[in-house]
Design an enzyme around this catalytic site. Structure first.
Site, PDB file in Angstrom:
ATOM      1  N   ASP A 175      42.355  47.098  47.225  1.00  0.00           N
ATOM      2  CA  ASP A 175      43.576  46.418  46.814  1.00  0.00           C
ATOM      3  C   ASP A 175      44.069  45.830  48.130  1.00  0.00           C
ATOM      4  O   ASP A 175      44.511  46.575  49.011  1.00  0.00           O
ATOM      5  CB  ASP A 175      44.586  47.421  46.247  1.00  0.00           C
ATOM      6  CG  ASP A 175      45.836  46.716  45.772  1.00  0.00           C
ATOM      7  OD1 ASP A 175      46.417  45.958  46.573  1.00  0.00           O
ATOM      8  OD2 ASP A 175      46.264  46.925  44.627  1.00  0.00           O
ATOM      9  N   HIS A 176      43.970  44.531  48.292  1.00  0.00           N
ATOM     10  CA  HIS A 176      44.156  44.002  49.657  1.00  0.00           C
ATOM     11  C   HIS A 176      45.586  44.214  50.162  1.00  0.00           C
ATOM     12  O   HIS A 176      45.836  44.169  51.350  1.00  0.00           O
ATOM     13  CB  HIS A 176      43.699  42.546  49.775  1.00  0.00           C
ATOM     14  CG  HIS A 176      44.674  41.531  49.260  1.00  0.00           C
ATOM     15  ND1 HIS A 176      44.802  41.240  47.927  1.00  0.00           N
ATOM     16  CD2 HIS A 176      45.582  40.752  49.891  1.00  0.00           C
ATOM     17  CE1 HIS A 176      45.733  40.313  47.775  1.00  0.00           C
ATOM     18  NE2 HIS A 176      46.233  40.000  48.956  1.00  0.00           N
ATOM     19  N   HIS A 207      48.859  45.526  42.874  1.00  0.00           N
ATOM     20  CA  HIS A 207      49.595  45.422  44.136  1.00  0.00           C
ATOM     21  C   HIS A 207      51.016  46.012  44.049  1.00  0.00           C
ATOM     22  O   HIS A 207      51.440  46.760  44.924  1.00  0.00           O
ATOM     23  CB  HIS A 207      49.721  43.968  44.578  1.00  0.00           C
ATOM     24  CG  HIS A 207      48.416  43.227  44.629  1.00  0.00           C
ATOM     25  ND1 HIS A 207      47.250  43.804  45.058  1.00  0.00           N
ATOM     26  CD2 HIS A 207      48.091  41.945  44.310  1.00  0.00           C
ATOM     27  CE1 HIS A 207      46.271  42.910  45.004  1.00  0.00           C
ATOM     28  NE2 HIS A 207      46.753  41.784  44.547  1.00  0.00           N
TER      29      HIS A 207
HETATM   30  C1  BG6 Z   1      45.780  38.188  44.549  1.00  0.00           C
HETATM   31  C2  BG6 Z   1      46.139  37.498  43.274  1.00  0.00           C
HETATM   32  O1  BG6 Z   1      45.345  39.501  44.296  1.00  0.00           O
HETATM   33  O2  BG6 Z   1      46.920  38.240  45.400  1.00  0.00           O
HETATM   34  C3  BG6 Z   1      46.658  36.102  43.547  1.00  0.00           C
HETATM   35  O3  BG6 Z   1      45.001  37.423  42.434  1.00  0.00           O
HETATM   36  C4  BG6 Z   1      47.791  36.159  44.543  1.00  0.00           C
HETATM   37  O4  BG6 Z   1      47.086  35.476  42.346  1.00  0.00           O
HETATM   38  C5  BG6 Z   1      47.414  36.970  45.771  1.00  0.00           C
HETATM   39  O5  BG6 Z   1      48.089  34.830  44.926  1.00  0.00           O
HETATM   40  C6  BG6 Z   1      48.599  37.159  46.679  1.00  0.00           C
HETATM   41  O6  BG6 Z   1      48.174  37.751  47.866  1.00  0.00           O
HETATM   42  P1  BG6 Z   1      48.969  37.556  49.229  1.00  0.00           P
HETATM   43  O7  BG6 Z   1      48.239  38.388  50.213  1.00  0.00           O
HETATM   44  O8  BG6 Z   1      48.961  36.088  49.537  1.00  0.00           O
HETATM   45  O9  BG6 Z   1      50.378  38.022  48.965  1.00  0.00           O
END
Ligand code: BG6
Length: 488
Positions: free
Chosen positions: A179-180, A242
């Site tokens: 989960d990044h 997230h």
């Molecule tokens: C991804 C989603 O997991 O996270 C995207 O699939 C979203 O829709 C993105 O734009 C947002 O990530 P960050 O790191 O830019 O907040």
């Protein structure tokens, strides 16, 4: 560090190009990869090893956070890479892959530690996992690990089915679910903030906190991802993973030990204590929105229904706000609010903790704002504390001031989320990966919302692009006497 093989499925895809190759390269330059490593890229198309290495090089030049590259270093790094074309359904291709993996293990004298990274569409996860097992690739005399990305299922049922299939080939402790958001420095920092600072630790509970607000706003629209997004919506794309992960990290109690087991144990208690929503309660606690046209950064942008690839009568949510309660003694009576949306006024992921504002007789003629702790996660990393102070320019009136603690000086040297996560997985540290139980319990909480959205029991509010979402999301807080902070 032990030697290993890194097998990347989906090596000609977008994520590999933008994130995974640059991350591997930066780890290499920072000497955080094993000195002996074989990296094998797999894709559907035919490519020679050197053509593939050129692609890897281009991706690094385009996307690495490093701006300067040493030619000798680059050459050595590219030499780790080999390519094999692979149809995920072909047993023969998996045999060919096994031969290549073994050949490189022999040439480089590697221990049979094998990391399999599935950077492919989720419908291929189970087939690939099964073929890894059946081909013998998974039989090693070292370790084997699997890295996968979301989406992990489409709902509770499909997530369970997928997990069951994966577990035929890999043990839970061998599966690293990325989960990044858990790779973001400020999210990783939450635990230190709350537990390494006695001042904060003593007020991190229901006695002192009035409410918690977690926002992940984006200015981008659906981009070129309508095929996926129109089926997913913000609830699956952001909330189930997230947003609930940030909530767990914010609300967890101090772990007995600050390690993977300790942190996961406390996170699990939070998600287990989330008060379940009945379908009939969803409309009172969840706000669903969809963007219409508007202006963003001085430019006109189209509404969701006019975006290429979107069904013109789609009811997909591009915005979700929710009120959640954690039935745990630390948080009794404290509402947690989350909201996320596309095409909002600003790109900002942040947590605002609003402290209780005790009645203060001495200041009854001077309205005192509550103390706030503001944790900015993205795009800025910043912590600020809102205190009250006398303003000498305004007859000594008590007004809020913000004290900022920013990490700006660290700048370009900070590893990106994918660097941290790949590094952790290579080292067998699963602290910042989602455990199956967290994923399952998140789906369990989200499932009644999916049902209510599907059954259309929840109004679909339009909101203008470039706004903070529908007014109904303000009402959600107003009902408890609160407001979203920082919507200025
Ligand atoms: C991804 C989603 O997991 O996270 C995207 O699939 C979203 O829709 C993105 O734009 C947002 O990530 P960050 O790191 O830019 O907040």
């Amino acid at each position: 560090m032990e030697s290993m093989t890194f097998v990347l499925f989906g090596a000609t895809g977008d994520l590999a190009k933008r994130k995974i190759f640059p991350a591997l390269y930066n780890l290499y330059v920072d000497q955080k990869l094993p000195q002996s490593i074989s990296i094998i890229g797999l894709g559907r198309g035919e490519l020679s090893h050197s053509e593939f290495q050129e692609k890897v090089k281009d991706s690094i030049l385009d996307f690495s956070r490093r701006l300067e590259h040493d030619a000798a270093n680059m050459g050595e790094f590219l030499d780790y890479f080999r390519y094999s074309s692979l149809d995920v359904n072909s047993e023969e291709d998996f045999q060919q892959l096994l031969q290549l993996v073994k050949k490189r293990e022999d040439e480089l004298d590697l221990t049979q530690n094998r990391m399999f990274y599935l950077s492919v569409a989720p419908e291929f996860f189970d087939t690939i996992a099964l073929n890894i097992k059946n081909s013998g690739l998974g039989q090693t005399n070292g370790w084997k690990r699997l890295i996968i990305e979301k989406p992990f299922g489409h709902d509770l049922k499909s997530a369970r089915e997928l997990n069951k299939k994966l577990s035929r080939a890999f043990l839970e402790e061998e599966i690293y679910r990325i989960d990044h958001y858990l790779g973001k420095p400020m999210v990783q920092n939450l635990e230190a903030l709350a537990f390494a600072n006695p001042i904060l630790q003593s007020v991190w509970n229901k006695d002192h906190i009035a409410n918690v607000q977690i926002t992940a706003g984006e200015t981008v629209g659906v981009e070129k991802r309508a095929g996926y997004y129109d089926q997913a919506g913000a609830i699956r794309d952001m909330v189930q993973n997230h947003m609930l992960q940030i909530l767990m990290m914010t609300a967890m109690d101090k772990p007995e030990k600050i390690n993977a087991a300790g942190i996961r144990h406390e996170k699990r208690k939070v998600i287990e204590s989330l008060r379940p929503l009945k379908e009939e309660d969803v409309p009172y606690n969840i706000v669903r929105g969809q963007y219409i046209s508007g202006e963003l950064n001085g430019q006109k942008v189209p509404g969701y229904l006019k975006e290429p690839g979107v069904n013109p009568s789609s009811t997909t949510d591009t915005f979700v706000a929710a009120r959640l309660w954690i039935d745990h003694p630390s948080w009794t009576g404290v509402p947690f609010y989350i909201r996320t949306g596309k095409r909002m006024k600003e790109k900002s992921t942040r947590i605002v903790i609003e402290f209780k504002n005790k009645e203060n007789e001495q200041y009854k003629n001077n309205q005192i704002d509550p103390n706030l702790l503001i944790i900015e996660i993205n795009p800025n990393e910043n912590i600020s504390l809102q205190l009250n102070s006398k303003n000498p320019l305004n007859n000594g009136k008590v007004t809020p001031i913000r004290i900022n603690f920013s990490n700006e000086q660290i700048g370009l040297g900070v590893p990106e989320a994918y660097e941290r996560l790949i590094y952790d997985a290579v080292n067998g540290d699963s602290t910042f990966f989602a455990h199956w139980k967290e994923v399952e319990l998140s789906w369990e909480w989200v499932q009644p919302i999916l049902n209510a959205f599907e059954g259309n029991f929840v109004p679909l509010h339009e909101y203008q692009s470039g706004s903070y979402g529908p007014a109904a999301s303000d009402s959600l807080l107003l009902e408890n006497g609160f407001k979203w902070w920082l919507d200025e």
